[in-house]
Enzyme design. Structure first.
Site, mmCIF file in Angstrom:
data_model
loop_
_atom_site.group_PDB
_atom_site.id
_atom_site.type_symbol
_atom_site.label_atom_id
_atom_site.label_comp_id
_atom_site.label_asym_id
_atom_site.label_seq_id
_atom_site.Cartn_x
_atom_site.Cartn_y
_atom_site.Cartn_z
ATOM 1 N N ASP A 31 51.897 42.908 40.822
ATOM 2 C CA ASP A 31 50.449 43.083 40.811
ATOM 3 C C ASP A 31 50.055 43.406 42.254
ATOM 4 O O ASP A 31 50.802 43.124 43.173
ATOM 5 C CB ASP A 31 49.877 41.747 40.313
ATOM 6 C CG ASP A 31 48.459 41.512 40.726
ATOM 7 O OD1 ASP A 31 47.614 42.312 40.312
ATOM 8 O OD2 ASP A 31 48.193 40.535 41.440
ATOM 9 N N ASP A 91 49.601 36.873 40.389
ATOM 10 C CA ASP A 91 48.901 35.659 40.826
ATOM 11 C C ASP A 91 47.664 35.341 40.001
ATOM 12 O O ASP A 91 47.172 34.225 40.029
ATOM 13 C CB ASP A 91 48.470 35.816 42.288
ATOM 14 C CG ASP A 91 47.365 36.853 42.432
ATOM 15 O OD1 ASP A 91 47.453 37.893 41.744
ATOM 16 O OD2 ASP A 91 46.420 36.624 43.186
ATOM 17 N N ASP A 101 47.121 38.225 35.023
ATOM 18 C CA ASP A 101 48.565 38.495 35.032
ATOM 19 C C ASP A 101 49.327 37.585 34.073
ATOM 20 O O ASP A 101 50.482 37.855 33.742
ATOM 21 C CB ASP A 101 49.139 38.290 36.445
ATOM 22 C CG ASP A 101 48.531 39.247 37.456
ATOM 23 O OD1 ASP A 101 48.365 40.437 37.105
ATOM 24 O OD2 ASP A 101 48.226 38.818 38.575
HETATM 25 P P1 ADP Z 1 43.052 43.148 39.592
HETATM 26 O O1 ADP Z 1 43.584 41.726 39.717
HETATM 27 O O2 ADP Z 1 44.158 44.135 39.700
HETATM 28 O O3 ADP Z 1 41.909 43.434 40.517
HETATM 29 P P2 ADP Z 1 41.209 42.820 37.300
HETATM 30 O O4 ADP Z 1 41.451 43.119 35.854
HETATM 31 O O5 ADP Z 1 40.831 41.427 37.665
HETATM 32 O O6 ADP Z 1 42.516 43.324 38.069
HETATM 33 O O7 ADP Z 1 40.048 43.749 37.814
HETATM 34 C C1 ADP Z 1 40.141 45.126 37.618
HETATM 35 C C2 ADP Z 1 39.069 45.826 38.394
HETATM 36 O O8 ADP Z 1 37.760 45.528 37.868
HETATM 37 C C3 ADP Z 1 39.001 45.425 39.852
HETATM 38 O O9 ADP Z 1 39.918 46.120 40.638
HETATM 39 C C4 ADP Z 1 37.552 45.781 40.194
HETATM 40 O O10 ADP Z 1 37.436 47.154 40.457
HETATM 41 C C5 ADP Z 1 36.825 45.461 38.915
HETATM 42 N N1 ADP Z 1 36.270 44.101 38.974
HETATM 43 C C6 ADP Z 1 36.742 42.995 38.376
HETATM 44 N N2 ADP Z 1 35.975 41.932 38.637
HETATM 45 C C7 ADP Z 1 34.985 42.352 39.443
HETATM 46 C C8 ADP Z 1 33.868 41.739 40.076
HETATM 47 N N3 ADP Z 1 33.593 40.442 39.956
HETATM 48 N N4 ADP Z 1 33.062 42.516 40.830
HETATM 49 C C9 ADP Z 1 33.315 43.820 40.963
HETATM 50 N N5 ADP Z 1 34.336 44.469 40.409
HETATM 51 C C10 ADP Z 1 35.170 43.758 39.652
HETATM 52 MG MG MG Z 2 45.829 39.861 41.167
#
Ligand code: ADP
Ligand code: MG
Length: 322
Positions: A13, A210, A214
């Protein structure tokens, strides 16, 4: 430890695994008629409700500038895209380019490309009608990430990065650490599917991550590896947890596994050879042909020595540098 030596693909990740996972706000582009402070206030008020590392970057910034936050109602997390909530009856959305695309409002992604090309992650603030502006958050690559990827490649292991983040930003970070395989914009369930797909190709997959997102993939992988700095769900779902989230320890774990397994095989070989030769000898099976006999005292000694040799061979691993 037993499975890890067979691993030929490591899926990582990005946020929190390859990078430190503590992003900070680095750019603000306010495209609305609000003041910059009001713009940040809306965004930070929404993010206050989120647990994502990106959210901490934004609320942290607002706090440092003493910007007042407002109560948010109807808050919701939008998986893999961002968040939504209402302030003073106005519905707001904050998230990535995919979110804006799903909202079907005009936004030229060229505006964010110069930033994402430098590995920065966009957070776009919008209402249902239009984009109000965006901020950029950036996260530092862990000091040990590059060496760890190089070491994995040396062990003939393929490294793939899976992230929910923006494609350009992900590719930039990947290029910094030498990862050539990147899959961006993946939802948590797609992380799981991607692992399944690799396993279907006959690959033995370790997944390092993490986040809460994931966890399903960590459980699906042949070996799940959590960062000690990560979420409890990730640690629960994984077989191995790396202390301090030190990714270079993954290389050590794989080397340790390979040494342990080859030690077990050597021990089995010696134990069998020893007994195959020793037992017939002590039983006098070779006496009629060669006249060989083994005094029971020496047979007993040999038996003990066989155990000592196996234990010594195993202890050798302690002296090896991983
Ligand atoms: P990662 O751990 O790879 O960031 P997530 O599924 O948690 O994967 O999030 C995917 C994407 O969604 C993030 O990279 C971001 O662009 C957007 N995102 C998620 N949560 C938020 C948040 N609280 N505020 C803004 N963007 C968010
Ligand atoms: Mg992550």
């Amino acid at each position: 430890l037993e499975k890890l030596h067979k691993v030929d693909t490591v899926v990582v990740d990005k946020t929190g695994t390859i990078t430190i996972g503590k992003p900070t706000l680095v750019d603000i582009k306010n495209l609305s008629d609000k003041s910059d402070d009001d713009f940040i206030s809306v965004l930070a008020s929404l993010e206050k409700k989120s647990e994502h590392p990106i959210a901490h970057a934004i609320t942290g910034y607002a706090e440092s500038k003493n910007i007042a936050l407002n109560p948010v109602s109807a808050f919701e997390g939008l998986q893999g895209r961002g968040i939504q909530g209402s302030i003073d009856g106005v519905e707001y959305f904050a998230g990535n380019a995919k979110l804006v695309k799903d909202l079907n409002i005009a936004f030229d992604t060229k505006a964010i490309e110069q930033f994402t090309a430098q590995g920065k992650t966009p957070v776009i603030l919008a209402t249902k009608q239009k984009v109000l502006g965006f901020v950029m958050v950036a996260d530092e690559v862990k000091a040990e990430s590059k060496q760890a990827v190089a070491d994995l490649h040396k062990l003939k292991i393929r490294v793939v990065m899976l992230t929910g983040d923006d494609e350009k930003a992900a590719r930039y970070i990947a290029s910094l650490v030498g990862i050539d395989d990147v899959v961006a914009h993946v939802l948590p369930q797609d992380k799981l599917e991607k692992i399944k797909g690799l396993q279907m190709e006959g690959r033995v997959v370790a997944m390092a991550g993490d986040g809460v997102n994931d966890a399903p993939a960590l459980a699906q992988a042949d070996v799940g590896i959590a960062m000690g700095t990560g979420t409890d769900v990730a640690i629960e779902s994984a077989g191995i947890t790396l202390l301090h989230g030190d990714i270079s320890k993954l290389v050590k774990a794989i080397k340790l596994s390979r040494m342990t397994m080859s030690g077990i095989k050597q021990n089995l070989f010696w134990a069998f050879i020893y007994n195959i030769v020793g037992i017939p000898l002590a039983a006098g099976a070779f006496y009629p042909i060669f006249g060989w006999l083994l005094n029971p005292v020496f047979a007993g000694l040999a038996m003990a020595f066989s155990s000592v040799s196996v234990v010594s061979n195993s202890l050798r691993i302690k002296t090896k540098k991983l």
